[in-house]
Design an enzyme around this catalytic site. Sequence first.
Site, PDB file in Angstrom:
ATOM      1  N   GLU A  47     -10.137  -4.373 -36.593  1.00  0.00           N
ATOM      2  CA  GLU A  47      -9.111  -3.769 -35.736  1.00  0.00           C
ATOM      3  C   GLU A  47      -9.690  -2.528 -35.077  1.00  0.00           C
ATOM      4  O   GLU A  47     -10.477  -1.787 -35.686  1.00  0.00           O
ATOM      5  CB  GLU A  47      -7.869  -3.377 -36.545  1.00  0.00           C
ATOM      6  CG  GLU A  47      -6.881  -2.589 -35.678  1.00  0.00           C
ATOM      7  CD  GLU A  47      -5.462  -2.533 -36.207  1.00  0.00           C
ATOM      8  OE1 GLU A  47      -5.283  -2.649 -37.426  1.00  0.00           O
ATOM      9  OE2 GLU A  47      -4.534  -2.375 -35.377  1.00  0.00           O
ATOM     10  N   CYS A 243      -1.855  -3.832 -35.949  1.00  0.00           N
ATOM     11  CA  CYS A 243      -0.764  -3.334 -35.106  1.00  0.00           C
ATOM     12  C   CYS A 243      -1.123  -3.326 -33.629  1.00  0.00           C
ATOM     13  O   CYS A 243      -0.220  -3.374 -32.786  1.00  0.00           O
ATOM     14  CB  CYS A 243      -0.362  -1.939 -35.567  1.00  0.00           C
ATOM     15  SG  CYS A 243       0.480  -1.959 -37.152  1.00  0.00           S
ATOM     16  N   ASN A 377       1.473 -10.279 -35.807  1.00  0.00           N
ATOM     17  CA  ASN A 377       0.799  -9.568 -36.905  1.00  0.00           C
ATOM     18  C   ASN A 377       1.750  -9.549 -38.092  1.00  0.00           C
ATOM     19  O   ASN A 377       2.231 -10.603 -38.488  1.00  0.00           O
ATOM     20  CB  ASN A 377       0.384  -8.165 -36.426  1.00  0.00           C
ATOM     21  CG  ASN A 377      -0.252  -7.343 -37.535  1.00  0.00           C
ATOM     22  OD1 ASN A 377      -1.018  -7.871 -38.323  1.00  0.00           O
ATOM     23  ND2 ASN A 377       0.062  -6.065 -37.593  1.00  0.00           N
ATOM     24  N   GLU A 378       2.055  -8.387 -38.644  1.00  0.00           N
ATOM     25  CA  GLU A 378       2.934  -8.380 -39.816  1.00  0.00           C
ATOM     26  C   GLU A 378       4.380  -8.199 -39.364  1.00  0.00           C
ATOM     27  O   GLU A 378       4.989  -7.175 -39.608  1.00  0.00           O
ATOM     28  CB  GLU A 378       2.489  -7.306 -40.825  1.00  0.00           C
ATOM     29  CG  GLU A 378       2.280  -5.952 -40.196  1.00  0.00           C
ATOM     30  CD  GLU A 378       1.775  -4.905 -41.162  1.00  0.00           C
ATOM     31  OE1 GLU A 378       1.061  -5.231 -42.113  1.00  0.00           O
ATOM     32  OE2 GLU A 378       2.110  -3.739 -40.943  1.00  0.00           O
TER      33      GLU A 378
HETATM   34  O1  AHR Z   1      -5.012  -1.842 -41.082  1.00  0.00           O
HETATM   35  C1  AHR Z   1      -4.160  -0.889 -40.549  1.00  0.00           C
HETATM   36  C2  AHR Z   1      -2.782  -1.434 -40.207  1.00  0.00           C
HETATM   37  O2  AHR Z   1      -2.113  -1.807 -41.366  1.00  0.00           O
HETATM   38  C3  AHR Z   1      -2.760  -2.683 -39.385  1.00  0.00           C
HETATM   39  O3  AHR Z   1      -2.861  -2.410 -38.046  1.00  0.00           O
HETATM   40  C4  AHR Z   1      -1.446  -3.281 -39.701  1.00  0.00           C
HETATM   41  O4  AHR Z   1      -1.434  -4.672 -39.591  1.00  0.00           O
HETATM   42  C5  AHR Z   1      -1.133  -2.776 -41.088  1.00  0.00           C
HETATM   43  O5  AHR Z   1       0.098  -2.187 -41.134  1.00  0.00           O
END
Ligand code: AHR
Length: 663
Positions: A47, A243, A377-378
């Site tokens: 990321e 994110c 994503n999450e």
């Molecule tokens: O790894 C950091 C963040 O943690 C990522 O962007 C997200 O997916 C999670 O909340």
Amino acid sequence: MTRYTLLFAAAALASGLAANAQVNEMRVDVKKPGAPIQPTMYGLFFEDINYGADGGLYAELVKNRSFEFPQRLMAWKTFGRVEVLADGPFERTPHYVRLSSPGHPHKRTGVENEGYFGMGVKAGEAYRFSVWARMAQGEASPSKIRVELAKPNSSSERHTLAAQALTVDAKEWKKYTLTLTPEVTEAKAVLRIFLESPAPVDLEHISLFPAATWQGHENGLRRDLAQALADVKPGVLRFPGGCIVEGTDLATRYDWKKTVGPVENRPLNENRWHYTFPHRFYPDYYQSGGLGFYEFFLLAEEIGAEPLPVVSCGLACQFQNSSPEAHVPVQDLAPYIQDALDLIEFANGNASSAWGKVRAEMGHPAPFNLKLIGIGNEQWGAEYPAHLEPFVKAIRKAYPSIKIIGSSGPDSEGQQFDYLWPEMRRLKVDLVDEHFYRPESWFLSQGARYDRYDRKGPKVFAGEYACHGKGKKWNHFYASLLEAAFMTGLERNADVVHMATYAPLFAHVEGWQWRPDMIWFDNLASVRTASYYVQQLYALNRGSHVLPLTMSQKPVAGGENQNGLFASAAWEEKDNAIIVKVVNTSNKPQPISIAFAGLKKTEALTGGVCIKLYTDDVDMDNTIEHPQAIVPQESPLSVSGSALSTTVEAYTFAVYRLLKTKN
Ligand code: AHR
């Protein structure tokens, strides 16, 4: 707490307490290899956080090279007569600068770029400078510039590290290049461009790369960082986040289509990590798109990992947007779904397809052979399955063999997790991406987590995890040790867990927002943490099939009477090796005896190697200054008969590799 004090205390205790001499008797059944361990099992998650891409893995040294930051001259100092204009040669990055004579022979005009926390340059190494330039309109004579690398805050000749002159002799925009080779190493160099002629000059996309990038690509990656990834031998590479896939709002989500094609024409995007944590505020953190989806696919191919791109499902970051208006209504998702379908075509389509052509023109006519895609994503709440469903339908219809990854939200358990897993089953996604940044107590208690999972339905992708020490939210060995302990449970349950990736991957020592991280770096060097070595030890010693390993008929998962031990075993078909991983999370040495049951009369075990990861001080980790403080230690291993008797020292991760041979 040092290893020696612990060992001393343990030895003293051992003399008085018989319990400490207790041998932990384990049994590995070698007769019936169990579930296959997927080649994707141990991978990497990238990321652009902590300056992981721009200023990190992406080797570009110039920040705001196209003058597209909202404050157009951010990261630049200007002197003399410098104007910013907006009718440049690249449609999506229209800004450029015009340098004009200051009007006096002793005055100067020019620009100076600060780089990312400075520019790291090394003595004797070549740096490739390039610029798009033209003689400013209406001028008849060529323009001249001087390009130099200099020490920071300096203007005298002796601070110049390397310099070259360049004549801009075309009225039309053209790319010019030259090489700068500094004589000394400097971690915080700046790039300066002086106008040297009375005639003005227009400059756009001012770029400086080390000539020696990873695999020599022109729009390339920093070699030491990419090598660190390759050295893991990862099975999968998830990208581009996290994110940043979602964006703080939909406008700033990661839009892969803006990151492919000519690098000069990739528009800038805001990086949400520049303002996420006010105590780590980086107002100049943007995404240039230079490390885009083509480069990610290429990297995955070159390090031997399956690519796993993640696309927006039309939900902006739910942590930052509580209003439904922030998201795309389900009925308006068509363009987002098309983006996902086009991405698959970009990766796998032949060179005559619309998006396959883009890939081919970028230099990769052969498909990338994409097999996996993450949707969202999450994400969480009822809106997530509602948004995911039309993606699943469309992808299944167009590309039935592509595996779809859904999410169980940001938590390792709890209401959302319990709601989303059944929803993922209902939607029949192939894998569910679980995220868990949790304290020591969680990792110690979760060794048997996947023993209890439903064997039917989607498989698990532990897509983001790391042990975050309570009160010690930074890299230190004890946290890495608990990750190793937890991972024995991933391996033991390889029938249900198909992929796992630690997070986050990279952090710049001066520009981090989030820790712990797997690899740290400054402008000149990088360091692999203990967590990196844990991941690498698992990946290099993966094995092809699970072997049952028990102690008193139970899995060794840090349970009652298991003395803080965690263990797993695997068989590697290729070289007929038996691999046992044991993690001693206790502060005492643990004698172990492993009986290998089920060997045929014609088979014998021969010694192999023992690899151990440990340290004197479990509160410490490797640093840029001491990058080798904690590295795996390898020694020969001998066995007698069909058993291995040894001691696993306090706070130690041990990997035993034995060979099964014919006697
Ligand atoms: O790894 C950091 C963040 O943690 C990522 O962007 C997200 O997916 C999670 O909340």
